[in-house]
Design a protein around this motif. Structure first.
Motif: not given
Lengths: 678, 678
Positions: A114-116, A118, A128-134, A457-458, A460-461
């Protein structure tokens, strides 16, 4: 955007040609995949490839043949847009599910790539990363989890590093402050971060937006800091060795890199950050780096080298497996159970005991108090239960009687003072859950779910069991006023797919909700609890967990067919019960439905749902919050008793009266709803 | 909680008895109010009273008789739980609406003295604080607003400081990092922060959860830092003088204080932080501080002194008013217009011109592109329009053609590179809006509304026009995948009371939504915009702003009475239009309702709503998001076409097909919904 950086005309010569070749494998796979997808971010993988080559070939403890080996080092890319770096590494080192076809299908529907990154899409993706800093905040949880498990099981079984790559964007995000501050405080010496110091972000040079001295900032948070050239493999090696030696502080290695290292014109500019580079740029990179293989083809000797790197951890893993087998049976069984994420057999009895204690209470309890009592029992039965709060321990009732605090350098406890860091806490909890062996929960006020929503949210994902304990869940919080009173939060949280939002309506339901949470290992959960006491409504609990069905008939209509259905949750459930008794006396045959968890109710079959909701369209819902998540049950004819505005500061009863959320309001709503149908 | 700090047996003697007396007025009003309310936070007001006494009596430029004087210094308490400090100061200095009765009604329903300071509840409250860290980030906006207005209107009219008090909790929150980093980068020399360094938080000593060297941290963010004894009035004075001298960096003064200064046993412990202290503690404080007045009574000489402090700014204010009157008519009129928050007369023509340009476009436009075109026109007409983005300028289309960038030390521009700091951006925007004279908007991806949700909520509570421009508003974002695709965000944002969430369905609606935003100065707004192009559906725009009614009949059913109503928004509106044409051909008389803003639709009268929604219960709603915010229109019989899960990484069309959000799906849903009714 003006191009504020100049592309370098030349690139530094390699200190070690083999390492450069290994790195170039990452670079070209990344370029080729982004070019084929016409989408993606080549800049980071090309910039950080040398670091990855050194780390993976000489330091990282892993075995591509057994991706789930518990004592592997954890590797996280917090700058998740650089996913091709990770996918390249997984393919090169031989993770079975990361084939070259998956690389070719980068960013295509239903691929593993996937793009980021998962979590659960492919082995070797730790989070799962992508939203920065997580990612950096997850890594704090991973590193803390390692220390906590180490304290229980010793160096023989748990003794690994957590490595994390992060970018300028991660460091600009506020969550990075919470994460590094917590890690420094807790002295997480086995956490090693590599900052991709490339001075470029999407708008252009980072100097457009920031002037921070990040090394000084990390030092101020009690980190060990080194600054190196991120393309000098000797310096990378030396820095990792040094970082590993420092055991009382996490380490940050600031790596000065060239984004898009190898691109003839885009390198060092924001154009390298994202988007397909184009054939010319790739052709230029081939020339500059001396790469002659066709797209997606890795020269056999290099692939063979990489596969050896992927397999070299096998002996360490087997030695570890022997240590596990030769551990004392009790320890081994416990460890294996926790690795599998299974709970100890006694935990359900703990729920039963908690219910007994709750039934015996002589006074009304707030559900946060009931939750505290449940946790006392649960913790004694489940040692891997790991509590904490974002500096609201006495308010959240999150600390079980027998829980001992975790302190800097002392990881034998089970309770974490996360500080006023809701976002960092939630993301660290995700890391703790991902690490394995631990069941993290953490508390704050429900209104501050907004502060940690990206991490909720993460969770949960990713389908990990991070348990968010959110008290003071309505205007019933009282005097602290509008900023502290959640109004839209319950609906906003229920809107998140898959997130189990519980709002128990009495002490027994509180125990049942905790039971449901403990029963679902792949379910992120949030339990909303009241500040104020409420009456005991379930005096006859059976072993059946009624809350686990999401909603159930608490009181059926009497005297004939149901004419009115009142749905309620949490601290408003008793208003529904009181209103029903008046309405029944008036001749309106009324049922009260308790709905502690909408998600679980939605999963029930149609027959059960119909039996709960009833045939009548005369429905009332009552909750001291906005109506959005109830609208689907209200239909066009329903009547809602709840909030339509922000709250107010005042005594609890005054606030409830001001907003007309009372037994009387429910009675009026009941009459109105039945009137519409007649 | 163990009590890790020891209460001091003695308190330092005053350097200046008059200042101590002035400070004690704050202390006792705070104690008395909290004790009477049996709720509240006495610790901060008692700890920071000496600082406030020096700041207000010797430095703060204000006139209690004219709280809205534009060039007043701004004073913010970021540690908003210490609201009694602010209320005490407002009462003592003579703000007309802050009577002693209001002080006595602290935390009671409908008083001006809410638990936390609420903007608009009383004059002199510059911003709503309480959620920690927001106040320091608002202050960055206030200080930046001052510099931007100064660049336009000169020292004669705009030249003031922004002072902010903040606590340990503010500094633990991630948003503080984003705020101080931005302020340091932008060289906001007139921003002066006082850190209440009392080493106590709710769980106990701050050392339970943090070990940061905050002075070093601020220095790393390019702040000027001083460290003083927060009870030494000479030191406070000297530090403020020094901070004012530093004009190229914001200043932080770390003030070592004793929380609950004056309490005999609670001072210096977490028990002083919150809750009523009890009569004994107050009696002890009276003895220690030599205070003999009854509760809520300030000795006449001290009250008189405080009132003089409140009035001493009058002459400066009058001199300023004369400067304004003697400014050039053009400048004066412009300034007065902007102070009042009125737009220049030409702005509506700019909307019309934008519509013309949009109608002339030869290709389909994404609504983010349409928005960019509207902004080009709007900015030329409205110079106070202040743009920005959290490092997504090229994606958000937020930078108007003629907007010039604001740079460190150069404030003549109108565009801010906020960096990857969504939360800091949103809270700074609130400060910019609160400052006056400016209309801030700022962009990021819709999924990252989660990162700044607490600040969006506060904009809404405060009723200030912060405009959040959120692009890439659905799975139509494509390849970036689940972490970047908003699913629950539209419903979660619409759930916030009063927040106007716009989601235009074509370029003309985009212009209409911007017009509605500019028409409502006391309305926080969020506009959700697509990444992907969509067809022009409104080819016949009149001057009437149809979007401003929230929803309207885009296409009525033909051939007789309406049998089916399809509601849609944004990038799915054209699916409804395409489906309608098939359904009409099948004989199902179908209307398409465009709903760009639920909030505005809900405000319409019942007759209008009925005319839009129609009489038939056969309804379909389509939006590439969860259904929650549509449920109230769907009723029990409606059918939803949208998302029930997190998204996926892939090409846009592949993603829409995967989740069955297509024209065909809408057609099927239309058949199903009408079938239910027949």
């Amino acid at each position: 955007m003006p191009d504020t950086s100049q592309a370098p005309k030349t690139f530094p010569a390699p200190k070690d040609q083999r390492l450069r070749d290994l790195a170039d494998c990452i670079r070209f796979l990344s370029m080729d995949a982004v070019q084929q997808a016409k989408s993606g971010h080549p800049g980071m993988p090309m910039g950080m490839a040398d670091i990855a080559a050194v780390l993976f070939s000489e330091f990282l403890k892993f075995d591509a043949g057994d991706p789930h080996w518990f004592d592997r080092d954890r590797f996280v890319i917090s700058n998740g847009h650089g996913s091709m770096l990770l996918y390249s590494l997984l393919y090169l080192t031989g993770y079975k599910d990361m084939t070259i076809d998956e690389i070719k299908r980068f960013r295509q529907i239903d691929s593993r790539t996937a793009g980021h990154p998962e979590y659960r899409h492919a082995t070797g993706i730790e989070t799962t990363t992508g939203p920065l800093g997580q990612g950096i905040a997850n890594s704090v949880g991973l590193a803390l989890g390692e220390r906590i498990m180490n304290a229980s099981f010793g160096d023989n079984l748990v003794n690994h590093h957590t490595y994390v790559f992060l970018g300028d964007g991660c460091l600009m995000e506020g969550i990075s402050h919470e994460a590094i501050s917590l890690a420094g405080h807790l002295k997480l010496g086995k956490l090693i971060a590599f900052w991709d110091d490339n001075s470029i972000s999407i708008d252009g040079a980072t100097s457009l937006a920031e002037s921070d001295d990040h090394p000084a900032r990390f030092r101020a948070a009690n980190w060990h800091v080194q600054q190196i050239d991120g393309h000098d493999t000797d310096a990378i090696r030396a820095a990792i060795i040094e970082a590993q030696k420092v055991t009382d502080r996490p380490s940050m290695i600031a790596c000065k890199t060239i984004i898009g290292f190898g691109f003839p014109t885009r390198a060092g500019t924001q154009k390298a950050h994202s988007d397909a580079p184009g054939e010319d740029e790739i052709a230029g990179a081939r020339k500059i780096l001396g790469w002659t293989s066709p797209p997606f083809e890795i020269p056999q000797t290099l692939l063979s080298d990489w596969r050896k790197i992927g397999a070299k951890g096998e002996s360490a893993r087997m030695a570890w497996a022997i240590r596990l087998q030769t551990a004392s049976p009790e320890k081994r069984d416990d460890f294996q159970r926790r690795m599998k994420g299974e709970l100890p057999s006694g935990w359900r009895a703990a729920i039963a005991a908690a219910k007994q204690e709750l039934l015996g209470s002589e006074k009304d309890l707030a559900t946060r108090q009931a939750s505290g009592i449940v946790l006392n029992h649960l913790f004694d039965a489940i040692p891997e239960l790991l509590g904490g709060s974002a500096d609201l321990t006495p308010s959240n009732n999150t600390k079980a009687k027998n829980q001992v605090e975790i302190k800097p350098g002392e990881y034998g406890g089970s309770y974490i003072h996360y500080g006023v860091r809701e976002h960092g806490m939630a993301a660290a909890m995700n890391g703790l859950a991902l690490h394995g062996g631990l069941v993290p929960y953490g508390g704050t006020f429900l209104t501050f779910s907004d502060y940690c929503r990206p991490a909720i949210r993460l969770a949960t994902i990713m389908e990990v069991r991070s348990i968010f304990v959110m008290t003071h869940d309505s205007i019933g919080l009282g005097e602290d006023g509008p900023t502290h009173q959640p109004i839209e939060h319950l609906s906003a949280l229920r809107a998140i797919p898959r997130l189990a939002v519980y709002r128990p309506g009495d002490p027994i339901e509180t125990a049942e909700c905790w039971e449901a949470i403990m029963d679902t290992p792949r379910q992120a959960a949030l339990i909303a609890l009241s500040r104020q006491p409420m009456p005991l409504l379930r005096r006859d609990p059976t072993d059946e967990n009624r809350s686990a069905r999401g909603a159930y008939v608490l009181q059926e209509a009497e005297g004939g067919e149901r004419q009115l259905t009142i749905l309620a949750s949490g601290s408003e459930l008793h208003l529904a019960v009181e209103a029903r008794s008046v309405l029944q006396n008036e001749g309106i045959r009324t049922a009260v439905i308790s709905m502690p968890c909408r998600l679980l109710f939605e999963k029930q079959d149609a027959a059960y749902k119909r039996s709960v909701l009833g045939e009548t369209r005369a429905r009332v819902a009552v909750e001291a919050a906005v109506q959005d998540s109830w609208d689907r049950y209200l239909g066009v004819d329903g009547v809602f008793v709840g909030m339509h505005e922000f709250g107010a500061s005042g005594k609890i009863d005054d606030v409830y009266n001001k907003f007309d959320i009372t037994t009387d309001a429910v009675i009026r709503a009941g009459r109105e709803a039945t009137g519409k149908q007649s």
